[in-house]
Design an enzyme around this catalytic site. Structure first.
Site, PDB file in Angstrom:
ATOM      1  N   HIS A 288     -12.029  -1.777  -0.151  1.00  0.00           N
ATOM      2  CA  HIS A 288     -11.087  -1.336   0.874  1.00  0.00           C
ATOM      3  C   HIS A 288     -11.692  -1.503   2.257  1.00  0.00           C
ATOM      4  O   HIS A 288     -12.853  -1.198   2.492  1.00  0.00           O
ATOM      5  CB  HIS A 288     -10.737   0.134   0.645  1.00  0.00           C
ATOM      6  CG  HIS A 288     -10.119   0.802   1.842  1.00  0.00           C
ATOM      7  ND1 HIS A 288     -10.845   1.616   2.687  1.00  0.00           N
ATOM      8  CD2 HIS A 288      -8.855   0.761   2.333  1.00  0.00           C
ATOM      9  CE1 HIS A 288     -10.065   2.060   3.652  1.00  0.00           C
ATOM     10  NE2 HIS A 288      -8.852   1.561   3.458  1.00  0.00           N
TER      11      HIS A 288
ATOM     12  N   GLU B 135     -10.944  -7.876   2.384  1.00  0.00           N
ATOM     13  CA  GLU B 135      -9.849  -7.367   3.225  1.00  0.00           C
ATOM     14  C   GLU B 135     -10.268  -7.321   4.692  1.00  0.00           C
ATOM     15  O   GLU B 135     -11.369  -6.885   5.023  1.00  0.00           O
ATOM     16  CB  GLU B 135      -9.448  -5.966   2.776  1.00  0.00           C
ATOM     17  CG  GLU B 135      -8.363  -5.339   3.648  1.00  0.00           C
ATOM     18  CD  GLU B 135      -7.958  -3.940   3.223  1.00  0.00           C
ATOM     19  OE1 GLU B 135      -6.926  -3.448   3.715  1.00  0.00           O
ATOM     20  OE2 GLU B 135      -8.672  -3.329   2.399  1.00  0.00           O
TER      21      GLU B 135
ATOM     22  N   ASP C 235       0.855  -1.189   0.000  1.00  0.00           N
ATOM     23  CA  ASP C 235       0.000   0.000   0.000  1.00  0.00           C
ATOM     24  C   ASP C 235       0.892   1.242   0.000  1.00  0.00           C
ATOM     25  O   ASP C 235       1.596   1.508   0.970  1.00  0.00           O
ATOM     26  CB  ASP C 235      -0.892  -0.013   1.243  1.00  0.00           C
ATOM     27  CG  ASP C 235      -1.906   1.116   1.251  1.00  0.00           C
ATOM     28  OD1 ASP C 235      -1.824   2.007   0.375  1.00  0.00           O
ATOM     29  OD2 ASP C 235      -2.788   1.116   2.135  1.00  0.00           O
TER      30      ASP C 235
ATOM     31  N   GLU D 225      -0.608  -0.859  -4.591  1.00  0.00           N
ATOM     32  CA  GLU D 225      -1.874  -0.186  -4.305  1.00  0.00           C
ATOM     33  C   GLU D 225      -1.698   1.317  -4.104  1.00  0.00           C
ATOM     34  O   GLU D 225      -0.751   1.764  -3.458  1.00  0.00           O
ATOM     35  CB  GLU D 225      -2.471  -0.809  -3.044  1.00  0.00           C
ATOM     36  CG  GLU D 225      -3.799  -0.218  -2.609  1.00  0.00           C
ATOM     37  CD  GLU D 225      -4.408  -1.006  -1.465  1.00  0.00           C
ATOM     38  OE1 GLU D 225      -4.944  -0.383  -0.541  1.00  0.00           O
ATOM     39  OE2 GLU D 225      -4.340  -2.253  -1.490  1.00  0.00           O
TER      40      GLU D 225
ATOM     41  N   ASP E 188     -14.532   1.839  -1.175  1.00  0.00           N
ATOM     42  CA  ASP E 188     -14.877   1.627   0.227  1.00  0.00           C
ATOM     43  C   ASP E 188     -16.373   1.821   0.368  1.00  0.00           C
ATOM     44  O   ASP E 188     -16.905   2.886   0.065  1.00  0.00           O
ATOM     45  CB  ASP E 188     -14.120   2.626   1.116  1.00  0.00           C
ATOM     46  CG  ASP E 188     -14.273   2.322   2.600  1.00  0.00           C
ATOM     47  OD1 ASP E 188     -15.431   2.181   3.054  1.00  0.00           O
ATOM     48  OD2 ASP E 188     -13.262   2.227   3.308  1.00  0.00           O
TER      49      ASP E 188
ATOM     50  N   GLU F  92      -9.626   3.336  -3.114  1.00  0.00           N
ATOM     51  CA  GLU F  92     -10.010   3.638  -1.730  1.00  0.00           C
ATOM     52  C   GLU F  92     -10.480   5.080  -1.579  1.00  0.00           C
ATOM     53  O   GLU F  92     -11.436   5.361  -0.846  1.00  0.00           O
ATOM     54  CB  GLU F  92      -8.809   3.377  -0.825  1.00  0.00           C
ATOM     55  CG  GLU F  92      -8.940   3.868   0.589  1.00  0.00           C
ATOM     56  CD  GLU F  92      -7.659   3.668   1.389  1.00  0.00           C
ATOM     57  OE1 GLU F  92      -7.550   4.252   2.475  1.00  0.00           O
ATOM     58  OE2 GLU F  92      -6.764   2.923   0.929  1.00  0.00           O
TER      59      GLU F  92
END
Length: 407
Positions: free
Chosen positions: A321, A341, A218, A244, A294, A271
């Protein structure tokens, strides 16, 4: 559940803030490690703010809650991001689109909220607030019908959900049965010798996880194109599963250049993107291999379903996300959601936990990296607020403002 032939309508909308627990310190906070570690981020170039995300106010808005009650007494509930602002906008603006509406009309209600707020916000906090309202609507609808939400949006598409872990310990994630582990990139391009230092950290993660265990990185919107190409090329031997949020979410053209330069790399982002309009170029340009909206930010379940349908037409994976029981219902219903996740939300980052700590009673978590469908078969989203939680009604603390400016 209503026995009337007339479907219940929305009667009341209430909002709340969550009172802090005086018996808990900051070190007890879920995901404490996540907010208090060095991580490459958009503020890394400012020495004052580079050490941890709390220093520049990443979570200053806190959470807020929405409760929607139907005319038959059924109550839908959701929690998300927006704090005081979320309470105010829900109470003073968005409520007008909800009262006396049929909760089944999720598309119309969403469209009215979206169109009715474009003059002050189409993304960011405005969309986060709409997301919480939308999730409360789906919770209400599931409870009225006596079914879990995933059964209302397409039903079951897989026997169970396969989870990956986001945390600082790939070896522990592997021991705990997770499919893979996502780690934060610690050093930004502005720091001396960061290229080598980032490589060394990631090489150590690979050593701890072992060959064949998926590791994702990330980058948290912190890199530029040239640095990203140098770093990813340098890390080729580490077999990173995906990279990411390499660039700013506004740099769509940058992802075109990255895809051209390194077509063999799996790219992931989303995200910090909002609504189907924000994801359109990313999907249609085939710039990404993994889409990461998200559900509590992008527009709620209603909008996430639209994003997912668009992505499915291009065979793009949608792996949302963040840890969220709301996400569980989405992923169970979508054929193109291969993973879910879960963040290591224990304060020390050594184990997975719910994002809101003990706010909910017995929120289901993965066992050996697997989320079983029978664990979320209660009506709505199946969440019950813990009895010790204290909710602060928004009307109480909004009253001084409303006495002067409101109705």
């Amino acid at each position: 559940m209503s026995t009337s032939t007339e479907h219940p309508r929305i009667a009341t909308v209430r909002t709340f803030l969550v009172a802090p627990d005086p018996n808990k310190s900051d070190a007890d906070r879920p995901g404490y490690w996540l907010y208090n570690q060095e991580i490459s981020n958009p503020m890394s170039k400012y020495a004052k703010y580079k050490d941890n995300r709390d220093s520049w106010g990443v979570d200053v808005l806190k959470t807020f809650c929405v409760e929607i009650e139907a005319s038959d007494g059924t109550v839908g509930f959701a929690i998300g991001h927006g704090g005081f602002v979320g309470c105010f906008l829900t109470e003073e603006h968005f409520k007008r689109f909800l009262i006396d509406a049929d909760p089944r009309d999720t598309n119309m209600i969403w469209d009215q909220m979206y169109r009715g707020s474009q003059h002050y916000g189409r993304r960011g906090i405005t969309m986060m607030i709409i997301s919480v309202i939308d999730l409360a609507l789906w919770d209400l609808l599931g409870k009225i019908r006596g079914e879990p939400v995933y059964k209302l949006i397409g039903g079951q598409t897989k026997e169970h959900l396969i989870a990956y872990c986001t945390g600082p310990n790939p070896d522990l994630a592997k021991q705990q049965g997770y499919w893979g582990n996502k780690v934060p990139l610690p050093y930004s391009p502005t720091e001396p010798d960061s290229l080598q230092k980032n490589y060394d950290v990631l090489a150590n993660h690979r050593k701890k996880g072992g060959r064949g265990f998926p590791i994702m990185v990330d980058c948290y919107m912190s890199l530029n194109i040239s640095y990203a190409i140098k770093l990813i090329t340098k890390c080729a031997d580490l077999e990173i599963e995906w990279w990411e949020e390499v660039l700013s979410p506004d740099d769509t053209e940058g992802y075109v250049l990255l895809k051209q330069a390194l077509p063999q790399i799996r790219w992931a982002t989303g995200e910090h993107e909002y609504t189907r309009y924000g994801f359109r170029k990313l999907v249609e340009g085939r710039l990404l291999d993994v889409l990461q909206p998200d559900i509590q930010w992008c527009g709620g379940l209603t909008e996430l379903l639209r994003i997912s349908t668009h992505a499915a037409a291009y065979d793009v994976d949608v792996i949302p996300h963040g840890t969220s029981h709301y996400t569980v219902h989405f992923c169970m219903s979508q054929p193109n959601s291969s993973l879910i996740e879960y963040v290591a939300y224990s304060p020390d980052g050594k184990s997975v936990g719910p994002v809101y700590g003990d706010f909910f009673v017995k929120e289901p978590l993965p066992t050996d990296g697997i989320v079983k469908s029978e664990e979320f078969n209660k009506p709505g989203f199946g969440l019950e607020i813990s009895p010790h939680v204290k909710l602060l009604p928004a009307r109480d603390f909004l009253k001084p403002y409303l006495d002067v400016f409101g109705k």
